[in-house]
Design a protein around this motif. Structure first.
Motif, PDB file in Angstrom:
ATOM      1  N   ASP A 215      -6.348   4.148  -8.054  1.00 59.91           N
ATOM      2  CA  ASP A 215      -6.573   4.582  -6.677  1.00 59.91           C
ATOM      3  C   ASP A 215      -6.919   3.376  -5.796  1.00 59.91           C
ATOM      4  O   ASP A 215      -7.648   2.473  -6.215  1.00 59.91           O
ATOM      5  CB  ASP A 215      -7.710   5.601  -6.652  1.00 59.91           C
ATOM      6  N   GLU A 216      -6.401   3.394  -4.589  1.00 61.37           N
ATOM      7  CA  GLU A 216      -6.590   2.259  -3.680  1.00 61.37           C
ATOM      8  C   GLU A 216      -8.068   2.008  -3.376  1.00 61.37           C
ATOM      9  O   GLU A 216      -8.581   0.902  -3.567  1.00 61.37           O
ATOM     10  CB  GLU A 216      -5.828   2.499  -2.379  1.00 61.37           C
TER      11      GLU A 216
ATOM     12  N   THR B 276     -10.183   0.837  -6.215  1.00 67.44           N
ATOM     13  CA  THR B 276      -9.916  -0.578  -6.490  1.00 67.44           C
ATOM     14  C   THR B 276     -10.678  -1.461  -5.515  1.00 67.44           C
ATOM     15  O   THR B 276     -11.316  -2.453  -5.914  1.00 67.44           O
ATOM     16  CB  THR B 276      -8.409  -0.864  -6.395  1.00 67.44           C
ATOM     17  N   TYR B 277     -10.624  -1.116  -4.225  1.00 72.31           N
ATOM     18  CA  TYR B 277     -11.322  -1.911  -3.214  1.00 72.31           C
ATOM     19  C   TYR B 277     -12.826  -1.914  -3.449  1.00 72.31           C
ATOM     20  O   TYR B 277     -13.472  -2.969  -3.468  1.00 72.31           O
ATOM     21  CB  TYR B 277     -11.028  -1.364  -1.816  1.00 72.31           C
TER      22      TYR B 277
ATOM     23  N   CYS C 293     -12.445   2.916   3.384  1.00 69.43           N
ATOM     24  CA  CYS C 293     -12.934   3.412   2.090  1.00 69.43           C
ATOM     25  C   CYS C 293     -14.412   3.766   2.113  1.00 69.43           C
ATOM     26  O   CYS C 293     -14.945   4.286   1.130  1.00 69.43           O
ATOM     27  CB  CYS C 293     -12.660   2.390   0.998  1.00 69.43           C
TER      28      CYS C 293
ATOM     29  N   SER D  23       0.808  -1.218   0.000  1.00 70.08           N
ATOM     30  CA  SER D  23       0.000   0.000   0.000  1.00 70.08           C
ATOM     31  C   SER D  23       0.843   1.271   0.000  1.00 70.08           C
ATOM     32  O   SER D  23       1.895   1.347   0.646  1.00 70.08           O
ATOM     33  CB  SER D  23      -0.922   0.017   1.225  1.00 70.08           C
TER      34      SER D  23
ATOM     35  N   TYR E 258      -2.802   2.454  -5.462  1.00 65.01           N
ATOM     36  CA  TYR E 258      -3.008   1.125  -4.880  1.00 65.01           C
ATOM     37  C   TYR E 258      -1.689   0.507  -4.426  1.00 65.01           C
ATOM     38  O   TYR E 258      -1.614  -0.104  -3.359  1.00 65.01           O
ATOM     39  CB  TYR E 258      -3.704   0.256  -5.927  1.00 65.01           C
ATOM     40  N   HIS E 259      -0.616   0.659  -5.215  1.00 67.18           N
ATOM     41  CA  HIS E 259       0.709   0.141  -4.874  1.00 67.18           C
ATOM     42  C   HIS E 259       1.685   1.291  -4.656  1.00 67.18           C
ATOM     43  O   HIS E 259       1.677   2.257  -5.433  1.00 67.18           O
ATOM     44  CB  HIS E 259       1.271  -0.754  -5.986  1.00 67.18           C
TER      45      HIS E 259
END
Length: 304
Positions: A262-263, A266-267, A243, A87, A253-254
């Motif tokens: 975007d993290e 993605t989730y 989120c 993350s 995300y990484h």
């Protein structure tokens, strides 16, 4: 100068061989990967459904991890473990030295350390790699495999890919195992893969295949960490509610892909998707929150 060149020759040769294998097997892999749906039973027949044990601490069995070469047994056990996620929450954390002081350090897929040592550390004891990430890992063999310290690699994936002797994934993993003697490589056994499915259904009430889900590498890594470590410190994983907050920060995300997705998008996208197969990241984190109460797990950056 001549002596240095001689010293580096084996290293250069090994890397050259890996690159050649990659080029060859990438063609094989692309031609044989038309159906990426994960069905762990594949061509393997089970006499009885292998239910997950009531406690993850009881998972330890000598046949859960198959050695890629030889007849070695996975005997890794650690008092304390750092599970380092991929993350971007770790960027700027400056916890690299703290992570490197931990007895065992667990990383996932192709997450690098070079260039990020200050935030994620440099040492690696165990790396858990998805079948879909094998090629990305092997594009930088000097980053992941050519280290002085001994490392353990655990590869997971559908048995029909991992144990198909004519398949690219199988052949690449076996070539790597023979090229780098300081790396112990294992594949999660088909029976154990089914147990991971059973565990997901037991903890969530949802059948993985019927709910169009893929288990994430994070799911496999967390279970393995609980199994092998007396205590687990997870770095960089957000809580399941993160989120759902409207003011959450947009971050890649990484940590090593600044222009990646975007993290939270993605989730949430994976969690809500109803067609195709997707990771249920938020559902998995709900389970992790419950496991933290049972298995001596703490989370930081952010803290839960």
């Amino acid at each position: 100068m001549a002596s240095n060149d001689m010293k580096n020759t084996p290293e250069r040769f090994a890397i050259a061989v890996v690159i050649f294998i990659l080029a060859t097997l990438l063609i094989i892999y692309n031609s044989s990967s038309g159906n990426n749906s994960i069905n762990y039973k594949g061509h393997f027949v089970y006499d009885v459904l292998s239910h997950a044990p009531s406690s993850l601490k009881k998972w330890v069995t000598k046949d859960g991890y198959l050695p890629v070469s030889g007849n070695k047994t996975m005997k890794l056990h650690c008092g304390s473990c750092a599970l380092v996620t991929s993350s971007s929450h770790l960027l700027g954390s400056e916890v690299g030295s703290e992570i490197d002081e931990t007895e065992c350090i667990i990383r996932m897929n192709d997450a690098p350390t070079s260039g990020y040592e200050k935030d994620v550390g440099n040492k690696t004891t165990l790396r858990v790699v998805a079948h879909s990430s094998v090629f990305r890992v092997m594009r930088k063999p000097q980053e992941f495999l050519n280290r002085s310290q001994e490392m353990v690699f655990i590869f997971w994936g559908p048995p029909q890919k991992m144990q198909n002797r004519k398949g690219g994934i199988y052949r690449l993993i076996h070539q790597v195992g023979s090229l780098f003697p300081n790396v112990s490589t294992y594949i999660i056994a088909p029976k154990r893969m089914q147990q991971f499915d059973d565990l997901f259904q037991r903890e969530t009430g949802r059948d993985r295949k019927k709910s169009h889900s893929w288990l994430s590498t994070g799911w496999f890594t967390m279970v393995i960490a609980i199994e092998l470590c007396d205590s687990v410190h997870v770095y960089g994983m957000v809580p399941p509610s993160h989120c759902r907050k409207p003011q959450h920060k947009r971050i890649p995300y990484h940590y090593y892909e600044p222009k990646g997705p975007d993290e939270c998008m993605t989730y949430i996208g994976n969690e809500k998707a109803k067609r195709g197969n997707h990771h249920r990241f938020i559902t998995e984190k709900d389970v992790f929150a419950q496991w933290a109460k049972l298995y001596n797990i703490v989370f930081s950056h952010p803290s839960w």
